[in-house]
Write an enzyme that holds these catalytic residues in place. Structure first.
Site, PDB file in Angstrom:
ATOM      1  N   GLU A   1       0.830  -1.213   0.000  1.00  0.00           N
ATOM      2  CA  GLU A   1       0.000   0.000   0.000  1.00  0.00           C
ATOM      3  C   GLU A   1       0.863   1.261   0.000  1.00  0.00           C
ATOM      4  O   GLU A   1       0.555   2.240  -0.668  1.00  0.00           O
ATOM      5  CB  GLU A   1      -0.952   0.000   1.203  1.00  0.00           C
ATOM      6  CG  GLU A   1      -2.114  -0.973   1.075  1.00  0.00           C
ATOM      7  CD  GLU A   1      -1.717  -2.428   1.293  1.00  0.00           C
ATOM      8  OE1 GLU A   1      -0.628  -2.668   1.856  1.00  0.00           O
ATOM      9  OE2 GLU A   1      -2.492  -3.325   0.909  1.00  0.00           O
TER      10      GLU A   1
ATOM     11  N   ALA B   1     -10.311  -0.259   3.090  1.00  0.00           N
ATOM     12  CA  ALA B   1      -9.826   0.874   3.882  1.00  0.00           C
ATOM     13  C   ALA B   1      -8.948   0.383   5.028  1.00  0.00           C
ATOM     14  O   ALA B   1      -8.016   1.070   5.441  1.00  0.00           O
ATOM     15  CB  ALA B   1     -11.003   1.679   4.420  1.00  0.00           C
TER      16      ALA B   1
ATOM     17  N   HIS C   1     -12.009  -5.979   7.554  1.00  0.00           N
ATOM     18  CA  HIS C   1     -12.657  -5.636   6.289  1.00  0.00           C
ATOM     19  C   HIS C   1     -13.888  -4.781   6.533  1.00  0.00           C
ATOM     20  O   HIS C   1     -14.845  -4.810   5.765  1.00  0.00           O
ATOM     21  CB  HIS C   1     -13.063  -6.892   5.513  1.00  0.00           C
ATOM     22  CG  HIS C   1     -11.923  -7.774   5.136  1.00  0.00           C
ATOM     23  ND1 HIS C   1     -11.295  -8.601   6.018  1.00  0.00           N
ATOM     24  CD2 HIS C   1     -11.278  -7.940   3.949  1.00  0.00           C
ATOM     25  CE1 HIS C   1     -10.326  -9.252   5.400  1.00  0.00           C
ATOM     26  NE2 HIS C   1     -10.294  -8.864   4.146  1.00  0.00           N
TER      27      HIS C   1
END
Lengths: 410, 337
Positions: B60, B84, B129
């Protein structure tokens, strides 16, 4: 049965601490001219040795020898010497200015001048560096005005960055110098992204990433290597191994790895080690890597082996963690003196001209300092407007920041 | 004009933007050939080629870091963080780099990137999640933070975000990807095809960043919500019969303070709803602003409804997720005060 109840943690330590005799016997130095120069399209697996050796051009007699010699003519070498001397004089004056309370902080390049000054000359206009705090030589060698650098250091009314950045954290898109972050290694992967963009747009410009030996422990270093390798980005990945990360010796970040350069091998990236105190070697290796990148052959990793003679910053005291005489014992010498000797051996320079040049350069730096100080220093004279605090957070000032600016009285 | 899911609207926004501007590139984990785990980028690689839409290594920080470098070059990267919950390795790049580059370089370099990420719960995603990390971004000066609540807004706001000269965090409530949700988990999700806001223009349009929308007019109490909670708030108003005005913030940073103040000054009461955990959540900022700007209009203390201050549980998801029942009780509480 194996006794596994008594494990102990290995914590690496440098060979010597203050009071001891400096010891660089662990630094294996190849003879100048002995390391081969492969073709730029060589496969990384065919030059694995270059990640463990050290490419050197200048020998002890000041001669340029071997296959990496000859990338610069006399005029270019004289310019290189002058740039390194200018950076050294600039450092000396700014260090003094910090001690005089004219600014809060300074970081000098003493002993590492060849790395950034020589590297810059292998790049072209439009290429982009993503530097750390110890590559001001990239700006000096590209003739960025010293007055502007000083204005930034003083955070005065003419500071191009309006007093928002710590001293020495310059920014110049025009001179291929990306805005410096205090957070380590973030710029390394950004450089890869810039290079990928250049490739996406079928441009001819390349990027150079810069990191210190200590910061190679940051995850962004590894992210950069995987992205550079995956997309064969036209980027030169520089590691400046100056032996020290503030007080932490390079063995801590290096871990069990043979060299920092060797880390590139696992990613299939050609990796070379170069004598970072040899202006000619740094330039030759940088030019080789730049040609690879420009020919779309992908990234190159270069470990510049050098030594940080000065303190990490003006907030650091190296005598607390290493022998005071260690810098004198550094086996690769002083980059300025080595190039000077080479030019004298070639008959294009002399001790007299060197002394004269030192005086001229110091005059030039002092004159720049005089001009900069006319615009103010950190605590005296002209300073950026308080209004500047609120400007430029966004392209357009949002209402909440405007309200805060008004509340502050601006 | 077509009926679209939020997934299709998000995809359409990228499609339109990539067609209009060669500098727009889309990348992230699984977004290229496969089209993303939620299929938001499906078809973009086939249409625009592998150098405009591509898969990345699972890094990321690498995704956001390279996007920053590309933006410095002159591209307009629109990247996807797969959930996210996975953005934390990129947090340094987002907060210390993307958010600061314009300021620290005095505009010498800028960072027009968009970071898209599916957010929130309601799909049995468990702790990793289901998170709603918006408050971690709204605390960072230099970022913009958007949370759409429907396909029409998602497309218009995403195109605006891609065209924005500054870094934008674009949080997509995954519970709303396929249809609006009234908070009653035992009821099926209503497809967007049956909803007005599922009607989305095929071409280019934008919705200004920083403007809230009043989703339901009312005079008794103001409910301030965003993302999935807009639909929960609307369901609560309907269930309780309380004459609530529901504001959909759409953009958390910058925030449309004028719309909030106008509404609370009118109703005199306020409930703030979000999915993220309560303590130091974005609701705290909203309540503080309401207190500063509407204190003399208030007839009751402002109440917050939020996720509990615990990690997001898997099996007990529906006891964690703020539903119309909890919002309804908060409405009753402020009406009684």
């Amino acid at each position: 049965m194996v006794d596994s109840a008594h494990l102990s943690l290995h914590v690496p330590e440098p060979a010597v601490r203050p009071g001891g005799q400096p010891d660089f016997s662990n630094v294996k130095i190849a003879k100048a001219g002995s390391v081969p120069r492969p073709e730029v399209d060589v496969a990384s697996e065919d030059i694995r040795d270059l990640a463990y050796s050290i490419i050197r051009v200048l020998n002890r007699d000041g001669e340029a020898v071997g296959p990496w010699a000859g990338s610069l003519n006399d005029e270019e070498l004289l310019t290189g010497l002058r740039n390194m001397m200018k950076l050294r004089a600039f450092d000396a004056r700014m260090l003094m200015a910090q001690r005089q309370g004219k600014t809060s902080f300074y970081m000098q390049h003493l002993g590492e001048e060849a790395v950034s000054c020589a590297f810059r000359k292998a790049l072209a206009k439009g290429d982009m560096n993503f530097p750390t705090y110890r590559q001001a030589g990239l700006l000096i060698a590209d003739d960025y005005p010293m007055v502007e650098m000083m204005n930034q250091i003083y955070s005065n009314e003419s500071d191009p960055l309006h007093g928002r950045q710590l001293p020495i954290m310059y920014s110049s898109k025009e001179h291929g110098f990306f805005t410096i972050s205090g957070n380590l290694a973030t710029q390394y992967v950004q450089a890869v992204g810039w290079a990928m963009a250049s490739a996406i747009k079928n441009d001819s410009r390349i990027a150079a990433a810069w990191i210190g030996d200590g910061s190679t422990a940051e995850s962004d270093f590894h992210s950069a290597l995987v992205f550079a390798s995956t997309y064969k980005a036209p980027v030169i990945l520089n590691i400046v191994n100056n032996q020290w990360a503030i007080s932490t010796f390079q063995g801590i970040a290096r871990g069990g790895s043979g060299t920092f350069a060797a880390r590139g091998l696992g990613f299939g990236i050609p990796a070379l080690r170069v004598d970072g105190n040899d202006y000619l070697a740094v330039h030759a290796v940088a030019r080789w890597a730049a040609e690879r990148a420009r020919r779309n052959l992908g990234p190159t990793l270069i470990e510049h082996v050098t030594y940080r003679v000065g303190a990490h910053s003006t907030s650091d005291d190296p005598s607390a963690y290493r022998p005071k005489t260690e810098s004198e014992a550094w086996p690769l010498g002083d980059p300025v003196l080595r190039l000077k000797k080479h030019l004298i051996v070639k008959g294009v320079w002399s001790e007299e001209r060197h002394v004269q040049a030192e005086a001229e350069i110091m005059d030039e730096v002092i004159e720049a300092q005089r001009q900069a100080e006319a615009h103010g220093t950190l605590h005296a004279g002209g300073r950026p407007s308080v209004r500047d605090i609120f400007e430029g957070v966004y392209a357009e000032m949002p209402a909440h920041i405007r309200r805060q600016r008004q509340k502050a009285g601006y | 004009m077509a009926r679209m899911t939020m997934i299709e609207a998000v995809r359409s926004a990228m499609d339109v933007s990539m067609a209009r501007d060669d500098n727009v590139v889309v990348f992230g984990e699984d977004v290229g050939y496969f089209g993303g785990v939620f299929r938001c980028t499906q078809g973009l690689q086939a249409k625009f080629g592998r150098t405009r839409c591509f898969d990345t290594p699972i890094s990321e920080s690498g995704i956001v870091g390279t996007a920053i470098g590309m933006a410095a070059y002159g591209l307009k990267p629109c990247v996807e963080i797969q959930f996210a919950d996975y953005m934390y390795p990129a947090y340094d790049q987002l907060t210390q780099e993307a958010a600061r580059i314009r300021y620290r370089s005095n505009g010498d370099f800028t960072c027009p990137i968009v970071v898209r990420m599916p957010t929130g719960g309601g799909i049995f995603g468990g702790q990793t999640h289901s998170q709603s990390p918006e408050a971690l971004f709204t605390h960072v000066c230099g970022l913009k933070v958007i949370v759409p609540s429907n396909p029409y807004d998602a497309k218009g706001l995403l195109i605006a975000a891609i065209e924005d000269p500054d870094p934008v965090m674009f949080l997509e409530p995954k519970r709303l990807y396929n249809g609006p949700f009234d908070g009653h988990h035992e009821r099926p999700v209503t497809p967007w095809s049956k909803h007005d806001l599922g009607e989305v223009p095929d071409g280019h349009y934008t919705i200004p960043i920083g403007k809230a929308e009043v989703r339901r007019e009312g005079s008794a109490v103001t409910v301030i919500a965003y993302g999935t909670m807009v639909h929960v708030a609307l369901a609560a108003a309907e269930d309780t019969g309380i004459d609530a005005e529901v504001i959909d913030l759409r953009s958390l940073l910058p925030l449309d303070l004028d719309t909030i103040v106008r509404s609370v000054a009118k109703t005199g009461r306020c409930v703030v709803v979000h999915e993220a955990t309560l303590t130091s959540g974005f609701g705290a900022e909203v309540v503080s602003l309401v207190q500063e700007h509407c204190f003399y209009h208030l007839e009751a203390p402002v109440v917050r409804v939020a996720g509990w201050d615990t990690p997001y549980p898997h099996a007990q998801e529906w006891d964690y997720f703020p539903g119309p029942g909890r919002v309804g009780r908060a409405l009753a509480e402020v009406m009684e005060a």
